[in-house]
Design an enzyme around this catalytic site. Structure first.
Site, PDB file in Angstrom:
ATOM      1  N   THR A 123       0.829  -1.214   0.000  1.00 23.87           N
ATOM      2  CA  THR A 123       0.000   0.000   0.000  1.00 23.87           C
ATOM      3  C   THR A 123       0.858   1.258   0.000  1.00 23.87           C
ATOM      4  O   THR A 123       0.557   2.231  -0.700  1.00 23.87           O
ATOM      5  CB  THR A 123      -0.948  -0.005   1.204  1.00 23.87           C
ATOM      6  OG1 THR A 123      -1.855  -1.105   1.080  1.00 23.87           O
ATOM      7  CG2 THR A 123      -1.739   1.287   1.291  1.00 23.87           C
ATOM      8  N   SER A 162      -6.872  -0.862  -6.759  1.00 20.76           N
ATOM      9  CA  SER A 162      -6.465  -1.118  -5.385  1.00 20.76           C
ATOM     10  C   SER A 162      -4.978  -1.420  -5.430  1.00 20.76           C
ATOM     11  O   SER A 162      -4.442  -1.820  -6.477  1.00 20.76           O
ATOM     12  CB  SER A 162      -7.230  -2.320  -4.825  1.00 20.76           C
ATOM     13  OG  SER A 162      -6.607  -2.835  -3.662  1.00 20.76           O
ATOM     14  N   THR A 163      -4.319  -1.246  -4.308  1.00 20.34           N
ATOM     15  CA  THR A 163      -2.938  -1.721  -4.232  1.00 20.34           C
ATOM     16  C   THR A 163      -2.863  -3.185  -4.630  1.00 20.34           C
ATOM     17  O   THR A 163      -1.891  -3.631  -5.259  1.00 20.34           O
ATOM     18  CB  THR A 163      -2.392  -1.551  -2.801  1.00 20.34           C
ATOM     19  OG1 THR A 163      -2.334  -0.155  -2.490  1.00 20.34           O
ATOM     20  CG2 THR A 163      -1.014  -2.180  -2.634  1.00 20.34           C
ATOM     21  N   THR A 209      36.655 -37.101 -10.927  1.00 19.88           N
ATOM     22  CA  THR A 209      35.397 -37.333 -10.220  1.00 19.88           C
ATOM     23  C   THR A 209      35.720 -37.466  -8.741  1.00 19.88           C
ATOM     24  O   THR A 209      36.694 -38.137  -8.370  1.00 19.88           O
ATOM     25  CB  THR A 209      34.694 -38.613 -10.719  1.00 19.88           C
ATOM     26  OG1 THR A 209      35.572 -39.724 -10.560  1.00 19.88           O
ATOM     27  CG2 THR A 209      34.292 -38.469 -12.182  1.00 19.88           C
ATOM     28  N   SER A 340      47.037 -10.246  -1.088  1.00 20.49           N
ATOM     29  CA  SER A 340      47.365 -10.321   0.334  1.00 20.49           C
ATOM     30  C   SER A 340      48.066  -9.057   0.795  1.00 20.49           C
ATOM     31  O   SER A 340      48.842  -8.457   0.044  1.00 20.49           O
ATOM     32  CB  SER A 340      48.272 -11.533   0.591  1.00 20.49           C
ATOM     33  OG  SER A 340      48.717 -11.559   1.933  1.00 20.49           O
ATOM     34  N   SER A 341      47.810  -8.696   2.039  1.00 18.67           N
ATOM     35  CA  SER A 341      48.504  -7.553   2.643  1.00 18.67           C
ATOM     36  C   SER A 341      49.815  -7.974   3.282  1.00 18.67           C
ATOM     37  O   SER A 341      50.607  -7.126   3.691  1.00 18.67           O
ATOM     38  CB  SER A 341      47.602  -6.911   3.716  1.00 18.67           C
ATOM     39  OG  SER A 341      47.337  -7.845   4.759  1.00 18.67           O
ATOM     40  N   LYS A 346      51.000 -12.717  -4.101  1.00 17.12           N
ATOM     41  CA  LYS A 346      49.839 -13.609  -4.063  1.00 17.12           C
ATOM     42  C   LYS A 346      48.676 -12.972  -4.819  1.00 17.12           C
ATOM     43  O   LYS A 346      48.369 -11.799  -4.641  1.00 17.12           O
ATOM     44  CB  LYS A 346      49.420 -13.889  -2.624  1.00 17.12           C
ATOM     45  CG  LYS A 346      48.360 -14.972  -2.469  1.00 17.12           C
ATOM     46  CD  LYS A 346      48.162 -15.302  -0.982  1.00 17.12           C
ATOM     47  CE  LYS A 346      47.255 -16.501  -0.796  1.00 17.12           C
ATOM     48  NZ  LYS A 346      45.862 -16.204  -1.117  1.00 17.12           N
TER      49      LYS A 346
END
Length: 489
Positions: A123, A162-163, A209, A340-341, A346
């Site tokens: 609504t 109507s809504t 697999t 990476s920090s 990496k």
């Protein structure tokens, strides 16, 4: 309307430009008076809703397809009501001018300010649309916002609606629009995977697999498989999306069509089809259509299917590129950022990772849609706003994630050809190709020796004199193992 120089109350997710305005207008609803920024095209019902539902911080204007769809519904209703003699021509023309303005530009999207997740079965969204259209229409005609005695949001913009029919119809339309972008993104991904399948058609590698060596294949076959699985989803998406061509516009409150002309429903749906360009049809039973969310459940399931399959592909890409030196390392994903920090050099598979996470969100949204659909009661489902939020968010995220995967990852993948071939030549499971000739038990013995002694299958077969070198070379031809090759003797 009275003008006040006081500040507006806090307004949840609504436009900052609007709520910072010093000029106010006073509007009235069943709860009393409230001040609305004079610059705002929304009105008191939007104000109430924004105050009541500061939930996600995502306003409905965040979804342009929904804004357009709501607007098209209102335009179709105005034209039909005018045709039936219910809406005066001048008011219909005002509504048409406003709807045209919204459809031709996104500048009004921020006026659709209520939170996407809300109580009331939508609504608040419908009221927001009614108010914005009414006030745009008023200003375009030279009147002040809020002069609802000239054009009223409910009496005129919402006439014969109507809504409960306008909102779900808009959701159907917005889904039909949103699915186009997702289909295009899937098509681009499918073609990129097909191209890689052709590029890698001569790259021999081991199939696996349960994460164990299986039998040889080509990297091209692997990517061709990805292509086919994505292509299938394009077809499934189109099939299920077609369900949204059936709408309940004209049902009004519960499906009985109260407060509408007997001929309104088929006429308004026909008009909406012409406006939107979609082959819309009127639901055969409006009572059923007003309460049923089955199409959204099915469509959400297809989005989940796409998400699950995309996530599986991304899992494979991360495995195939793992290493680069101490794992599978069969393909190289394009480097996109430092990984990476603390570990220099990496590089992580960030694009597949983000697609995985989008997939998890879409899967969660599907469960939410299921719960919301199940929670409907009697003649209405009050939880349509969250269904809408989940569907529209999933469509948007999936489309963005697929485009990112295609452009930032798939198109830049390269193969480590020699490494792939080396793994094939050193694999014990090549013995599988000898099964039709030597039998299962003999091949098991050869495989066991090869594993324990860390030797090649070929060398053990020749050592034990089980086959001649010529026959063995023919049976162990890796290229032949990538396709059906057994013949009767």
């Amino acid at each position: 309307m009275a003008t006040d120089n006081t500040k507006a109350p806090t307004l949840g997710t609504a436009s900052k430009t609007s709520i910072e305005s010093a000029e106010m207008r006073r509007e009235h609803d069943l709860l009393g008076d409230a001040l609305v920024p004079s610059s705002a095209y929304w009105g008191i019902h939007t104000l109430r809703a924004a105050e009541n539902f500061p939930i996600t911080g995502v306003p409905i204007g965040h979804f342009p397809d929904l804004v357009r769809s709501l607007t098209m519904v209102k335009l179709a209703a105005a034209r039909t009501n005018r045709h039936l003699g219910l809406l005066p021509a001048d008011k219909a023309e005002m509504i048409e001018s406003a709807c045209t303005a919204i459809l031709s530009s996104r500048k009004y999207n921020e006026e659709f300010a209520v939170d996407a997740v809300q109580g009331g079965a939508g609504t608040s969204t419908n009221m927001n649309a009614n108010e914005v259209i009414a006030n745009i229409a008023l200003t375009l005609a030279g009147h002040a916002k809020g002069e609802y005695q000239i054009l009223h949001p409910n009496d005129h913009v919402n006439m014969s609606q109507s809504t409960n029919d306008a909102y779900p119809t808009a959701l159907c339309l917005s889904t039909l629009e949103g699915v186009k972008s997702l289909q295009r993104a899937l098509q681009d991904l499918s073609l990129a995977l097909k191209d890689k399948g052709a590029e890698f058609s001569d790259v021999l590698k081991m199939g696996r697999t349960q994460l164990q060596d299986a039998v040889p294949m080509t990297l091209g076959q692997e990517f061709e498989g990805f292509h086919v699985t994505v292509s299938e989803d394009i077809l499934r998406l189109g099939e299920v999306a077609s369900l949204f061509n059936e709408v309940n516009l004209g049902a009004t409150a519960i499906g009985t069509g109260i407060n509408s002309d007997p001929s309104y429903a088929p006429l308004v749906v026909k008009e909406l089809a012409a406006i939107s360009g979609h082959p819309l049809t009127l639901a055969p039973n409006l009572i059923e259509a007003t309460s049923d969310m089955g199409a959204f459940v099915l469509f959400s399931g297809v989005l989940k299917r796409i998400a699950v399959k995309l996530s599986k592909i991304c899992n494979d890409l991360r495995l195939l590129s793992s290493g680069p030196r101490t794992s599978l390392g069969e393909i190289n994903l394009p480097a996109r950022q430092a990984g990476s920090s603390i570990m220099p050099g990496k590089v992580n598979p960030v694009i597949p990772e983000v697609v995985n996470q989008v997939a998890y969100l879409v899967i969660g949204h599907d469960l939410t849609v299921t719960m919301c659909a199940e929670a409907g009661q009697l003649q209405l489902n009050a939880f349509e706003p969250t269904i809408a939020y989940c569907i529209m968010t999933s469509l948007r995220m999936l489309t963005a994630a697929i485009d990112t995967l295609t452009i930032r990852c798939i198109k830049g993948i390269t193969a480590n050809r020699q490494h792939c071939l080396d793994t094939v030549n050193n694999s014990i499971t090549l013995v599988t190709a000898l099964g039709p000739t030597l039998g299962y038990e003999a091949c098991s013995h050869i495989a066991s020796r090869a594993l324990i002694e860390n030797r090649r299958v070929r060398d053990i077969v020749l050592e034990e004199g089980l086959l001649s070198e010529t026959v063995l070379d023919d049976l162990l031809c890796v290229e032949a193992m990538t396709r059906p090759s057994r013949r009767s003797t």
